[in-house]
Write a protein that holds these residues in place. Structure first.
Motif, PDB file in Angstrom:
ATOM      1  N   SER A  28      -4.033  22.959 -11.108  1.00 51.09           N
ATOM      2  CA  SER A  28      -3.346  22.288 -10.006  1.00 51.09           C
ATOM      3  C   SER A  28      -2.344  21.286 -10.558  1.00 51.09           C
ATOM      4  N   LEU A  29      -1.404  20.877  -9.706  1.00 50.04           N
ATOM      5  CA  LEU A  29      -0.315  20.015 -10.141  1.00 50.04           C
ATOM      6  C   LEU A  29      -0.142  18.848  -9.172  1.00 50.04           C
ATOM      7  N   VAL A  30      -0.032  17.641  -9.750  1.00 53.69           N
ATOM      8  CA  VAL A  30       0.264  16.437  -8.974  1.00 53.69           C
ATOM      9  C   VAL A  30       1.469  15.757  -9.614  1.00 53.69           C
ATOM     10  N   GLN A  31       2.471  15.408  -8.826  1.00 62.74           N
ATOM     11  CA  GLN A  31       3.607  14.636  -9.337  1.00 62.74           C
ATOM     12  C   GLN A  31       3.702  13.351  -8.521  1.00 62.74           C
ATOM     13  N   ILE A  32       3.660  12.195  -9.223  1.00 64.95           N
ATOM     14  CA  ILE A  32       3.736  10.892  -8.572  1.00 64.95           C
ATOM     15  C   ILE A  32       5.026  10.216  -9.016  1.00 64.95           C
ATOM     16  N   LEU A  33       5.911   9.950  -8.059  1.00 62.60           N
ATOM     17  CA  LEU A  33       7.237   9.431  -8.363  1.00 62.60           C
ATOM     18  C   LEU A  33       7.428   8.039  -7.764  1.00 62.60           C
ATOM     19  N   ASN A  34       7.708   7.050  -8.629  1.00 59.72           N
ATOM     20  CA  ASN A  34       8.086   5.700  -8.210  1.00 59.72           C
ATOM     21  C   ASN A  34       9.513   5.414  -8.655  1.00 59.72           C
ATOM     22  N   SER A  35      10.110   4.362  -8.121  1.00 56.79           N
ATOM     23  CA  SER A  35      11.475   4.006  -8.524  1.00 56.79           C
ATOM     24  C   SER A  35      11.612   2.496  -8.668  1.00 56.79           C
ATOM     25  N   ASN A  36      10.641   1.877  -9.329  1.00 53.05           N
ATOM     26  CA  ASN A  36      10.721   0.461  -9.637  1.00 53.05           C
ATOM     27  C   ASN A  36      11.606   0.258 -10.868  1.00 53.05           C
ATOM     28  N   TYR A  37      11.862  -0.994 -11.215  1.00 55.28           N
ATOM     29  CA  TYR A  37      12.769  -1.283 -12.332  1.00 55.28           C
ATOM     30  C   TYR A  37      12.344  -0.573 -13.609  1.00 55.28           C
ATOM     31  N   ALA A  38      11.040  -0.595 -13.910  1.00 53.40           N
ATOM     32  CA  ALA A  38      10.554   0.016 -15.153  1.00 53.40           C
ATOM     33  C   ALA A  38      10.608   1.533 -15.131  1.00 53.40           C
ATOM     34  N   ASP A  39      10.704   2.123 -13.929  1.00 58.64           N
ATOM     35  CA  ASP A  39      10.814   3.585 -13.818  1.00 58.64           C
ATOM     36  C   ASP A  39      12.266   4.040 -13.881  1.00 58.64           C
TER      37      ASP A  39
END
Length: 447
Positions: free
Chosen positions: A342-353
């Motif tokens: 199975s596949l999980v993708q977790i995407l954030n867009s904070n400064y460090a990302d």
């Protein structure tokens, strides 16, 4: 050491002890306090060390860990910034924490952020710099690859006597002269087939005449045995090289460096580059092939770098992804794994990302559509963005769910009908997920 430096050292160490004893933290704050008292404190506390700085876009953390483990085999304890605090105050905190043994040669291997390098090297004088690679990454922070390269070259120039040990397969690292002397590592594992990189690849123009580079061998992205048919620009002579690839799986790789068999306990071609880089540093300091082999077999997974976490019987492999080149290498590594998973993708867009998440559209998610993946989750603060990307890639019919909240993702993982789960996450998403897993008792500590 001046009175001001002694005071900064004393107060910094005291604050570090208090924070670690009573607050279970303090990776950067003690350094920040010490710098307030004496902006030159780093120069005072680092001068007796043989310092190796690791910098570049991808691979810094694992390469640093492997380099430390190899040097330990021959020289004993090695100081390093294991918490990932790789900016100025974090580096100061790292030196504040050290308790070197008397009479022992003191080594420090430091991972340093590309944008912070020139600030750190104003106060700290390394004896060697290790350049891993430069790929497009967080354009809002670093700019284009040529800007990032100039950042690290300028940082190295603050220590002109230090040697740069650079990835010779990357054209950018051979694009102009540097104040520092340079040696190169790279791949020479096959004959010279003519290969054409993807048209979507960055850094394919000859830095001297701006014609498109050609390749006799290509590993991935724009790395390989490049040459320009219009002028004399070509890959430099390599001092350290991978001479054979013997076996690659999603959990380990076997290969040869300068004719000597080696093995690492993580999968993916990109991690062979990390191992080669660490071995190049070791050879620069005279470490034996036997000790290099011992150091590379290090099996303690670096957080978020193919870290395996058991969640109620599910073998979950957590992998940090942050730019298209790294993502594509991770996808290639996953494709070596037994299917189904199975596949999980977790995407954030904070400064460090990196605030701009448009990079996901340059990732080869379409490859996942050719694999057997019964369950797919798109999650994180930018779950809608990653959900759309995965649907466009053809993953919508794979029992697809969009779940922004981490606790709900963990609950969903427990219900999946595959034993193996790959979790891809950006930097702050890795931190948040590990904190949640720690609170539920699946791992110790959130970092």
């Amino acid at each position: 050491m001046t009175f001001k430096s002694r005071l900064a050292l004393s107060v910094g160490k005291s604050s570090q002890w208090f924070l670690q004893t009573f607050m279970k933290g303090g990776s950067s704050l003690p350094g920040k306090i010490a710098l307030k008292l004496d902006p030159d404190v780093l120069n005072a506390i680092s001068k007796d060390y043989e310092i190796i700085v690791v910098t570049g876009t991808n691979g810094k953390t694992l390469t640093t860990a492997l380099t430390v483990n190899i040097l330990k085999q021959q020289f004993g304890d090695v100081l390093t910034n294991t918490t990932g605090a790789n900016m100025l105050q974090g580096i100061v905190s790292t030196f504040l924490s050290d308790k070197p043994k008397k009479g022992q040669k003191k080594f420090a291997v430091l991972e340093i952020d590309e944008a912070s390098l020139s600030k750190v090297t104003k106060y700290l004088k390394p004896s060697a710099f290790l350049f891993t690679n430069i790929f497009r990454d967080q354009l809002d922070r670093y700019g284009e690859i040529y800007t990032t390269y100039q950042m690290i070259v300028d940082g190295a120039a603050n220590a002109p006597d230090a040697t740069i040990i650079a990835n010779g397969d990357l054209p950018l690292f051979n694009s102009n002269e540097s104040v520092n002397s340079r040696v190169f590592y790279g791949f020479n594992h096959e004959e010279d087939p003519e290969v054409v990189p993807s048209s979507n690849t960055d850094g394919l123009l000859c830095p001297r005449c701006q014609h498109i580079l050609k390749y006799n061998m290509l590993t991935y992205s724009n790395q390989g045995k490049y040459y320009c048919s219009h002028c004399q620009f070509k890959r430099p002579e390599l001092s350290y090289q991978v001479t054979n690839l013997n076996d690659m799986t999603n959990t380990y790789s076997e290969f040869e460096i300068d004719g000597t068999k080696q093995r690492i306990e993580v999968g993916g071609l990109y991690n062979i580059y990390n191992a080669l880089a660490a071995a190049a540093v070791a050879k620069h300091y005279g470490v034996t092939d036997e000790n290099i082999a011992k150091g590379l077999t290090y099996d303690q997974k670096v957080f978020g770098r193919q870290e395996v976490i058991n969640i109620d019987g599910k073998e979950c492999t957590l992998v940090l992804v942050k730019n298209p080149v790294g993502l594509n290498q991770v996808i290639d590594m996953i494709n070596l794994a037994p299917q189904p998973f199975s596949l999980v993708q977790i995407l954030n867009s904070n400064y460090a990302d990196g605030i701009d998440v448009s990079w996901i559209w340059d990732g080869n998610y379409e490859s996942f559509a050719e694999m057997t993946i019964p369950n797919v989750i798109a999650g994180g603060e930018r779950s809608k963005d990653i959900a759309l990307r995965m649907k466009v890639a053809g993953l919508e019919n794979n029992n697809f769910k969009e779940i922004p909240e981490l606790p709900k993702i963990i609950e969903e993982i427990k219900q999946m009908d595959t034993e193996r789960v790959f979790i891809l996450a950006t930097y702050t998403a890795v931190l948040q997920l590990r904190k949640e897993l720690a609170s539920q008792g699946y791992i110790k500590g959130g970092m």
